[in-house]
Every structure is written in C-alpha cells, then in structure tokens.
Design a protein around this motif. Structure first.
Motif, PDB file in Angstrom:
ATOM      1  N   ARG A 231       4.721  10.757   1.686  1.00 13.64           N
ATOM      2  CA  ARG A 231       4.573   9.431   1.092  1.00 13.64           C
ATOM      3  C   ARG A 231       4.559   8.402   2.208  1.00 13.64           C
ATOM      4  O   ARG A 231       5.438   8.383   3.066  1.00 13.64           O
ATOM      5  CB  ARG A 231       5.729   9.146   0.154  1.00 13.64           C
TER       6      ARG A 231
ATOM      7  N   ASP B 181       0.854  -1.181   0.000  1.00  8.92           N
ATOM      8  CA  ASP B 181       0.000   0.000   0.000  1.00  8.92           C
ATOM      9  C   ASP B 181       0.895   1.238   0.000  1.00  8.92           C
ATOM     10  O   ASP B 181       1.652   1.458   0.933  1.00  8.92           O
ATOM     11  CB  ASP B 181      -0.899  -0.004   1.239  1.00  8.92           C
ATOM     12  N   GLU B 182       0.825   1.995  -1.064  1.00  3.54           N
ATOM     13  CA  GLU B 182       1.613   3.224  -1.150  1.00  3.54           C
ATOM     14  C   GLU B 182       0.660   4.385  -1.389  1.00  3.54           C
ATOM     15  O   GLU B 182      -0.211   4.319  -2.243  1.00  3.54           O
ATOM     16  CB  GLU B 182       2.616   3.146  -2.296  1.00  3.54           C
ATOM     17  N   ARG B 183       0.860   5.442  -0.624  1.00  2.00           N
ATOM     18  CA  ARG B 183       0.026   6.643  -0.768  1.00  2.00           C
ATOM     19  C   ARG B 183       0.922   7.868  -0.793  1.00  2.00           C
ATOM     20  O   ARG B 183       1.856   7.966  -0.010  1.00  2.00           O
ATOM     21  CB  ARG B 183      -0.950   6.771   0.389  1.00  2.00           C
ATOM     22  N   THR B 184       0.596   8.789  -1.663  1.00  2.00           N
ATOM     23  CA  THR B 184       1.332  10.046  -1.727  1.00  2.00           C
ATOM     24  C   THR B 184       0.329  11.185  -1.617  1.00  2.00           C
ATOM     25  O   THR B 184      -0.694  11.190  -2.301  1.00  2.00           O
ATOM     26  CB  THR B 184       2.112  10.159  -3.051  1.00  2.00           C
ATOM     27  N   ASP B 185       0.630  12.130  -0.751  1.00  2.00           N
ATOM     28  CA  ASP B 185      -0.240  13.281  -0.543  1.00  2.00           C
ATOM     29  C   ASP B 185       0.611  14.538  -0.715  1.00  2.00           C
ATOM     30  O   ASP B 185       1.634  14.692  -0.061  1.00  2.00           O
ATOM     31  CB  ASP B 185      -0.842  13.228   0.866  1.00  2.00           C
TER      32      ASP B 185
END
Length: 142
Positions: free
Chosen positions: A90, A78-82
């Motif tokens: 990240r 699970d990778e998220r970038t904001d």
C-alpha cells in the motif's frame, strides 16, 4: 543542499544531521508539494497553467481571487494498493499546496475563467494587461 569539501574541516555528520532535521521538521511537513506553474501573455489576457495531474479539481482544488492575488490551493491524496502472491503493498501520497499570483488592481474574480485537461489547470485572466503598456515621459530641456 550543502556540499562536503575534502579541503575544509567541516563535520560531514553534522551536515547530514542538519539535512535530516530540516527534511523531517514540522515546517517541512506543512509545506506539502509545490506544483509547477507558468504564466504567459496571450494578447491582453494572462494565462496561468498549473500542473495538477491525477487530481479531482472539482473536489480537491480551490481557485479564488483574494486581496489582489489569484490563489490556487488544494490537497493531493493518492492511495494505491497492489496485491500479489498473497502480499499487499500500500502506497499513500498526500500533501496540500498553495500557489498565488499577483493581479493588477483592476482585475476582479469575474475576469477569471478556468479549465482542466490532461492534468493541467488553465486559468485565463481577461484583460490583465490592459493599460499596462509603458508610456514614455517627455523631458523638457532648459
């Protein structure tokens, strides 16, 4: 988790050090995460539910029958970038998992069917409880 007591002569720093070492040991890193699971009976069938939210079960999950065990294994990535106000945050979460459940000897892979809905993998093992009812043994009196 251990507790620190005011009435003993334990070294709280040694306990904290042991806790940190166990959390960051190579064994802990290989453990990954353990999804919650439940096994219930539905008539003669066993129903296994495994919580796997956010996974692509076709790509990230494998279900197999191996040497009398139902094995569910896979990997969570699970990778998220904001990005806000010119800053980037990240977050990356990953880990492999493996859950296994003992099966009766008469169960084969053909007896297992599965579905995935709302983050829950449901596996039905047909006729898992067939012939498993206890039988009373008569005792002869002399």
């Amino acid at each position: 988790m251990s507790t620190v007591s005011l009435w003993t002569r334990r070294d709280p720093f040694a306990e904290f050090d042991a806790l940190v070492r166990s959390a960051f040991s190579p064994v802990a890193a290989r453990r990954g995460f353990v999804p919650a699971a439940e096994v219930t009976r539905d008539g003669e069938d066993a129903v296994v539910r495994v919580e796997l939210p956010g996974l692509d079960v076709e790509k990230d999950v494998t279900v197999e029958v191996d040497r009398g065990r139902l094995v569910v294994r896979g990997e969570r990535r699970d990778e998220r970038t904001d990005e806000r106000d010119g800053r980037s945050l990240r977050e990356v979460r990953y880990g492999s998992f493996r859950r296994s459940f003992a099966l009766p000897q008469h169960v084969t892979a053909d007896a297992v069917t599965g579905s995935y809905e709302a983050g829950v993998l449901t596996l039905r093992v047909a006729a898992a409880y067939t012939g498993t009812e206890p039988r009373r043994v008569a005792i002869a009196q002399k």
